[in-house]
Design a protein around this motif. Structure first.
Motif, short mmCIF file in Angstrom:
data_model
loop_
_atom_site.label_atom_id
_atom_site.label_comp_id
_atom_site.label_asym_id
_atom_site.label_seq_id
_atom_site.Cartn_x
_atom_site.Cartn_y
_atom_site.Cartn_z
N PHE A 1 24.23 28.72 66.93
CA PHE A 1 24.61 28.13 68.21
C PHE A 1 26.06 28.45 68.56
CE2 PHE A 1 20.63 26.25 68.52
CZ PHE A 1 20.52 25.42 69.63
N ARG A 2 26.90 28.48 67.55
CA ARG A 2 28.32 28.77 67.81
C ARG A 2 28.51 30.20 68.29
NH1 ARG A 2 29.48 25.51 62.58
NH2 ARG A 2 30.05 23.46 63.42
N GLU A 3 27.56 31.06 68.04
CA GLU A 3 27.67 32.45 68.49
C GLU A 3 27.12 32.66 69.89
OE1 GLU A 3 25.43 34.50 65.57
OE2 GLU A 3 26.85 34.14 63.92
N MET A 4 26.46 31.66 70.45
CA MET A 4 25.79 31.80 71.74
C MET A 4 26.68 31.33 72.88
SD MET A 4 22.06 30.30 70.55
CE MET A 4 21.29 30.58 72.15
N GLU A 5 26.46 31.91 74.07
CA GLU A 5 27.14 31.47 75.28
C GLU A 5 26.23 30.48 76.00
OE1 GLU A 5 30.15 32.16 76.12
OE2 GLU A 5 30.54 33.64 74.54
N LEU A 6 26.12 29.29 75.43
CA LEU A 6 25.11 28.34 75.91
C LEU A 6 25.40 27.84 77.31
CD1 LEU A 6 24.06 26.05 72.94
CD2 LEU A 6 22.68 27.67 74.21
N THR A 7 26.66 27.63 77.64
CA THR A 7 26.97 27.09 78.98
C THR A 7 26.46 28.00 80.06
OG1 THR A 7 28.94 25.96 78.12
CG2 THR A 7 28.81 26.32 80.51
N ASP A 8 26.72 29.29 79.94
CA ASP A 8 26.26 30.24 80.94
C ASP A 8 24.74 30.31 80.98
OD1 ASP A 8 28.86 30.81 81.58
OD2 ASP A 8 28.98 32.65 80.38
N VAL B 1 29.62 22.47 58.83
CA VAL B 1 28.23 22.16 59.19
C VAL B 1 27.60 23.39 59.83
CG1 VAL B 1 26.70 20.74 60.61
CG2 VAL B 1 28.69 19.70 59.48
N GLU B 2 26.72 24.04 59.13
CA GLU B 2 26.07 25.25 59.64
C GLU B 2 24.60 25.03 59.97
OE1 GLU B 2 26.77 28.38 56.84
OE2 GLU B 2 28.85 28.66 57.53
N LYS B 3 24.08 23.89 59.56
CA LYS B 3 22.68 23.55 59.80
C LYS B 3 22.59 22.04 59.92
CE LYS B 3 18.16 23.78 57.41
NZ LYS B 3 17.47 24.20 56.16
N ALA B 4 21.68 21.55 60.78
CA ALA B 4 21.57 20.10 60.94
C ALA B 4 20.16 19.72 61.36
CB ALA B 4 22.58 19.59 61.98
N ILE B 5 19.73 18.55 60.89
CA ILE B 5 18.51 17.91 61.39
C ILE B 5 18.92 16.99 62.52
CG2 ILE B 5 16.67 16.27 60.85
CD1 ILE B 5 16.82 17.27 57.94
N LEU C 1 13.81 28.34 58.28
CA LEU C 1 13.76 28.61 59.72
C LEU C 1 13.32 30.05 60.02
CD1 LEU C 1 16.91 26.79 61.15
CD2 LEU C 1 14.60 25.93 60.79
N GLU C 2 13.29 30.91 59.01
CA GLU C 2 12.81 32.29 59.14
C GLU C 2 13.52 33.05 60.25
OE1 GLU C 2 8.62 31.83 59.66
OE2 GLU C 2 8.28 31.12 57.60
N GLY C 3 14.82 32.80 60.38
CA GLY C 3 15.62 33.54 61.35
C GLY C 3 15.65 32.94 62.75
N HIS C 4 14.88 31.88 63.00
CA HIS C 4 14.87 31.26 64.32
C HIS C 4 16.06 30.30 64.46
CE1 HIS C 4 10.93 32.89 65.23
NE2 HIS C 4 10.46 32.40 64.09
N PRO C 5 16.60 30.15 65.65
CA PRO C 5 17.75 29.24 65.85
C PRO C 5 17.37 27.77 65.73
CG PRO C 5 17.57 30.86 67.63
CD PRO C 5 16.29 30.91 66.87
N TYR D 1 23.77 15.58 74.39
CA TYR D 1 24.83 15.85 73.43
C TYR D 1 24.44 16.94 72.43
CZ TYR D 1 27.18 11.55 75.02
OH TYR D 1 27.79 10.58 75.76
N ARG D 2 23.15 17.04 72.15
CA ARG D 2 22.73 18.04 71.16
C ARG D 2 22.98 19.46 71.67
NH1 ARG D 2 16.57 16.15 71.34
NH2 ARG D 2 17.52 14.53 72.60
N LEU D 3 23.12 19.63 72.99
CA LEU D 3 23.40 20.96 73.54
C LEU D 3 24.83 21.41 73.29
CD1 LEU D 3 21.56 20.73 76.99
CD2 LEU D 3 20.71 21.71 74.86
N VAL D 4 25.71 20.45 72.98
CA VAL D 4 27.12 20.81 72.75
C VAL D 4 27.60 20.38 71.37
CG1 VAL D 4 27.70 20.72 75.19
CG2 VAL D 4 27.91 18.64 73.83
N MET D 5 26.70 19.87 70.53
CA MET D 5 27.13 19.32 69.25
C MET D 5 27.79 20.37 68.36
SD MET D 5 23.50 18.67 67.32
CE MET D 5 22.27 19.97 67.12
N HIS D 6 27.43 21.64 68.52
CA HIS D 6 28.02 22.70 67.70
C HIS D 6 29.52 22.84 67.94
CE1 HIS D 6 26.67 24.40 71.51
NE2 HIS D 6 27.63 25.29 71.40
N ASP D 7 29.99 22.41 69.12
CA ASP D 7 31.42 22.47 69.42
C ASP D 7 32.19 21.30 68.82
OD1 ASP D 7 31.21 24.80 70.95
OD2 ASP D 7 30.72 23.67 72.77
#
Length: 596
Positions: A458-465, A393-397, A417-421, A381-387
């Motif tokens: 994460f919302r900017e990434m094409e994670l499914t592909d 919510v822009e950041k989450a633990i 996070l120093e720029g890391h996703p 679920y964490r792979l799609v939680m941004h959807d």
């Protein structure tokens, strides 16, 4: 020239407890490259040597040194954490975390037993073992396929050509090894003088020729040790040749393997410290805008894990200076009952926090593999939680539901996070995991149970592909579910968290795996964990669990609707007491702590 009847080099590249007798000789490799000398060990930088080439040769500089500076009837090479057991009777248990007089007796590291074993054979080796990737024992590979997966295939092809041209009598046996599926590890062997001299000359000649032609300048630190990786197959080929052509008598001996020692931390003391820390509270926080902002915390659970998620959330609330900041999101696939939802909501709001249930449509995730009995589809679920999470919510633990929070989550939230996703802490089997997935050696494979996510990124990434592409390329080698996927996605693009924020089970016991953290990191985290993560299959709600923080888990759970019954509590504590008493290693460890 050193003259001995038997001279077996035990290779050390860094300080560790030495195994040393009249016949077992600790050798520090790469001493010419600088760094502190290991007290009590010989250096490979005296006489005729190639100590400065220790990176490529990966410990075999000791063999080179031995060939040119030692005169013996028997020669041998072993590693500091992998040593032949010379005892007449195979020991019960072949792993050791410390080197004491008991280990010398148990494994036969005594000159009289070593001499007897040598006199009974021309060549001693460890047992042959099947070749498979870490975590995939059912997929046994040929030696050539294994090398190609783990290293650069062209290097092995080059060495095949060298052996065919320069040692044609041994080449057929190299082909036999490369097409076979079993080898013995790390060039470990003991040989009578005529065999050793022939073997050493063959190996040195082959590796010197290969070194001249292999350009390692573009290799990472792990792959630069290519000479050592190649030598494993060359050694096996020579032994097969000597056995068939020279009719050498070859005998296999058990192999004792060193494991990461258990940190010298008292279980009772760390539990007491965590309880005291909880009872004292988090203390005041800085009164600024960041201190008053929401801290978003995500868990992914099904109905079976609700009692454990309750422990995670309650421990986070009880250790927070401002519980009202904590905003929990429970991801689930419509699987949590209304009764359990009501109980969880009452628990969280009663402790000052906020809770939302986020129902995930998991139909698009069901093609993903589930390789372990205790893992459910919720892990993805964490792979799609941004959807699914609210737009604000822009950041989450992210917290797995088999965790107990010891230190305020405000401190984890404050880490830049120093720029890391993503941010994550190193895994307790990280080196094995990274090599299975062929990740860059600079990447420290992280455990995905406690992470910080940049949801906006994460919302900017094409994670499914990207995930589909990962599975197309690496599907057969992905066994740790979303954890593998996240490490592949964010290889060398992860903010590394201190290990204390994901203090896994193996920091409280000896670890036979190769973790992605140092012994110093493990000791620091074991002494002062910020989040305890029950990573073993035996969880604190299992009767047989002996984890030192089992009682802290039950402290919190007994404040929830899923409190422990008196009969279960009595049975659990009795079983744990008996199991601890039966485990001799635990008793020795505790005696050592008291003595020190």
């Amino acid at each position: 020239m050193i003259s001995r009847e038997i001279f077996i080099s035990v290779v050390y590249s860094e300080p560790a407890p030495l195994v040393k007798t009249g016949y077992l000789n600790p050798i520090q490799t790469g001493r010419a490259l600088g760094g502190p000398a290991i007290e009590g060990a010989l250096g490979d930088d005296t006489g005729r040597n190639n100590s400065s080439e220790a990176v490529f040769w990966n410990g075999l500089t000791a063999l080179y040194w031995m060939r040119h500076n030692v005169d013996a009837e028997y020669y041998g090479l072993m590693q500091s954490r992998r040593l032949l057991a010379f005892a007449e009777k195979k020991p019960r248990g072949l792993s050791f975390g410390e080197v004491t007089a008991a280990e010398y007796v148990k494994y036969g590291w005594r000159d009289d037993w070593i001499e007897k074993a040598c006199r009974g054979a021309d060549i001693l080796t460890p047992p042959m073992r099947p070749l498979h990737l870490s975590g995939l024992p059912d997929i046994v590979m040929t030696a050539s396929d294994f090398f190609a997966h783990q290293h650069h295939a062209a290097d092995l092809t080059l060495v095949e050509g060298i052996v065919k041209a320069r040692a044609p009598q041994i080449y057929p046996y190299l082909v036999q090894v490369l097409t076979g599926r079993r080898v013995f590890p790390d060039s470990i062997s003991v040989m009578r003088k005529p065999f050793f001299l022939e073997y050493a000359d063959f190996l040195i000649d082959t590796l010197e020729a290969a070194q001249q032609r292999i350009d390692v300048s573009g290799y990472d630190a792990f792959q630069q040790r290519v000479g050592g990786f190649l030598s494993e197959y060359l050694t096996c080929a020579y032994v097969a040749y000597a056995k068939s052509v020279h009719e050498a008598k070859v005998r296999e001996l058990p192999l004792a393997t060193g494991v990461r020692p258990r940190p010298p931390v008292s279980p009772d003391q760390v539990l007491s410290k965590a309880r005291t820390r909880r009872d004292q509270g988090a203390g005041p926080v800085q009164d600024d805008a960041s201190a008053r902002s929401d801290i978003n915390i995500v868990l992914a659970v099904d109905d079976n894990y609700v009692p454990h998620a309750a422990v995670t959330m309650l421990s986070a609330l009880k250790t927070s200076a401002v519980p009202s900041q904590l905003r929990f999101f429970v991801l689930n696939g419509h699987s949590i009952s209304q009764t359990n939802r009501a109980k969880l909501e009452a628990l969280v709001t009663g402790a000052g926090g906020r809770l939302s249930f986020t129902d995930i449509d998991d139909r698009d995730l069901r093609w993903l593999p589930l390789n372990r009995d205790y893992i459910s589809i919720a892990t993805y679920y964490r792979l799609v939680m941004h959807d699914y999470l609210p737009a604000d919510v822009e950041k989450a633990i992210y917290l797995d539901a088999d965790t107990v929070v010891v230190e305020p989550l405000e401190r984890l939230w404050a880490i830049d996070l120093e720029g890391h996703p993503v941010a994550g802490a190193p895994d307790d089997a990280g080196l094995h995991q990274a090599r299975r997935l062929r990740l860059d050696a600079a990447h420290r494979y992280f455990n995905a149970g406690i992470m910080v996510f940049d949801i906006a990124r994460f919302r900017e990434m094409e994670l499914t592909d990207e995930i589909l592409a990962i599975f197309r390329a690496q599907g057969p080698f992905i066994i740790s579910q979303d954890q593998d996927i996240l490490n592949i996605l964010f290889c060398n693009d992860t903010k590394l968290l201190p290990l204390c924020w994901n203090a896994g089970t193996r920091i409280y016991r000896s670890n036979p795996l190769e973790p992605a953290y140092s012994e110093a990191e493990a000791l620091e985290a074991a002494r002062a964990p910020a989040i305890v993560h029950f990573t073993d299959a035996k969880k604190p709600w299992h009767t047989k669990c002996t984890h030192p923080f089992t009682e802290l888990y039950w402290d919190y759970r007994n404040e929830t609707h899923w409190a422990e019954g008196s009969a279960h509590k009595l049975k659990r504590r009795l079983v744990q007491r008996v199991r601890r008493w039966l485990r001799a290693s635990d008793r020795r460890f505790e005696r050592h702590l008291r003595a020190s």
